[in-house]
Write a protein that holds these residues in place. Structure first.
Motif, PDB file in Angstrom:
ATOM      1  N   ASP A   1       0.811  -1.141   0.035  1.00 31.21           N
ATOM      2  CA  ASP A   1       0.039  -0.057   0.097  1.00 31.21           C
ATOM      3  C   ASP A   1       0.820   1.211  -0.017  1.00 31.21           C
ATOM      4  O   ASP A   1       2.047   1.232   0.679  1.00 31.21           O
TER       5      ASP A   1
ATOM      6  N   ARG B   1      -5.452   2.345  -4.533  1.00 35.89           N
ATOM      7  CA  ARG B   1      -4.558   1.308  -4.959  1.00 35.89           C
ATOM      8  C   ARG B   1      -4.893   1.049  -6.436  1.00 35.89           C
ATOM      9  O   ARG B   1      -5.964   1.285  -7.135  1.00 35.89           O
TER      10      ARG B   1
ATOM     11  N   ALA C   1      -1.272  -5.253  -2.163  1.00 35.77           N
ATOM     12  CA  ALA C   1      -1.837  -4.203  -3.057  1.00 35.77           C
ATOM     13  C   ALA C   1      -0.627  -3.672  -3.939  1.00 35.77           C
ATOM     14  O   ALA C   1       0.609  -3.615  -3.804  1.00 35.77           O
TER      15      ALA C   1
ATOM     16  N   ILE D   1      -7.518  -9.431   1.318  1.00 39.39           N
ATOM     17  CA  ILE D   1      -6.370  -8.673   0.599  1.00 39.39           C
ATOM     18  C   ILE D   1      -5.238  -8.762   1.211  1.00 39.39           C
ATOM     19  O   ILE D   1      -4.848  -8.787   2.266  1.00 39.39           O
TER      20      ILE D   1
ATOM     21  N   GLU E   1      -5.386  -5.162  -6.250  1.00 42.33           N
ATOM     22  CA  GLU E   1      -5.606  -5.812  -4.933  1.00 42.33           C
ATOM     23  C   GLU E   1      -5.474  -7.512  -5.158  1.00 42.33           C
ATOM     24  O   GLU E   1      -6.166  -7.827  -6.165  1.00 42.33           O
TER      25      GLU E   1
END
Length: 338
Positions: A82, A102, A120, A117, A105
């Motif tokens: 992320d 994002r 990312a 998830i 995912e």
């Protein structure tokens, strides 16, 4: 007295209550940590999540420095890969204040069928297989469906090229030809053939990649070769001896010396497709796409119906019968109704 077995719904309820309690406790811990730090944070800046540990995450700043940071209580789930907004503290710590959008995912389903998830902003899924153990097209096809569903480019990687011999060569050639004819990117490598590893490094450059594949195909050896300091990371990157199991439950991001990033996570050894449906499976077989929606019957099962566009494509040689058999096997194994 025999121990009473809980139903799946009861197990879900118990886990949900435990998660709610954990969330409340985490929120209190974050608030306490902010109070202890006395609000002495720097200006907001962008950062990259390189690992996640419950209510904390490891954030890398734009200079490559890493900080152990707390998460604001109102944030959505944060995962490795992320991009976030955060503020540095005064002791190599800090607090994450926002999650940036994002691009992709990478997900899996848990035992209750819920989507989790696990990474990312991944843009390359490296599907590793080898002459030994015997590669199965159906497993490769499952990974390809997952890649298509997640919007991540796949790379089919035949590892242990040095183990190709007269007994298995023809079978390997036929398997690779199926995917080459579909314009999938295919690469053949071996850790004992440096020139092939150089080709792999070029393909990984400027990518955020994840390696997947069944146990024994040599994922750990490849990763150790790509990361010269792997002896410091073997616990988190390699499979445990003879068991094919990771020694960590935390997804971690590493920078490859030749360029690119690698996310290692035990949560991506296999992709359960139980969160998908028939349409997702069909779209995952990319050669089906021009024919979908052109069958005579809207609910065509592509088994025996007259006017089936996919069956006609098989007759015309535009779809491989082996791939159709794989599609049907996946539907059957997932108990997706036709």
């Amino acid at each position: 007295m025999a121990k009473r077995r809980l139903t799946k719904h009861q197990q879900w309820r118990i886990e949900k209550i435990q998660q709610e309690r954990t969330t409340r406790a985490n929120q209190r811990d974050v608030k306490l940590q902010e109070d202890l730090l006395g609000g002495e944070f720097g200006e907001e800046q962008s950062g990259l999540i390189t690992a996640h540990f419950g209510i904390q995450a490891e954030v890398e700043d734009n200079h490559g420095e890493r900080y152990r940071c707390y998460l604001r209580a109102n944030l959505p789930t944060i995962v490795t890969g992320d991009k976030v907004v955060w503020r540095a503290g005064n002791q190599q710590n800090g607090i994450i204040t926002a999650l940036q959008p994002r691009t992709t995912e990478l997900c899996r389903t848990d035992s209750f069928g819920r989507i989790k998830i696990i990474a990312a902003n991944v843009n390359l899924l490296v599907i590793v297989f080898a002459p030994v153990p015997t590669p199965y097209a159906n497993l490769i096809d499952r990974y390809l469906i997952a890649a298509q569903y997640s919007g991540i480019r796949p790379l089919l990687l035949l590892n242990k090229l040095d183990l190709v011999n007269q007994q298995n060569e023809q079978e390997i050639i036929e398997l690779l030809d199926i995917y080459r004819q579909l314009n999938y990117q295919v690469l053949e490598v071996s850790t004992v053939m440096p020139e092939t590893i150089e080709q792999l490094q070029l393909l990984l450059h400027d990518c955020t990649s994840v390696f997947v594949g069944q146990s024994g195909v040599g994922k750990s050896s490849l990763i150790n070769t790509l990361l010269p300091a792997a002896d410091l990371r073997v616990g988190s990157l390699s499979e445990a001896t003879n068991k094919g199991a990771h020694t960590t439950t935390t997804a971690k991001l590493f920078h490859l010396p030749s360029g690119g990033d690698l996310v290692d996570s035990p949560g991506i050894r296999d992709f359960a497709l139980t969160h998908t449906n028939k349409e997702v499976i069909e779209q995952g077989f990319i050669e089906f796409q021009p024919y979908l929606g052109h069958c005579k019957f809207r609910n065509c099962s592509h088994q025996h119906e007259p006017g089936c566009a996919l069956l006609k494509a098989i007759t015309d040689g535009n779809i491989s019968l082996k791939r159709m058999d794989s599609y049907r096997h996946i539907l059957e194994s997932l108990m997706i109704d036709d």
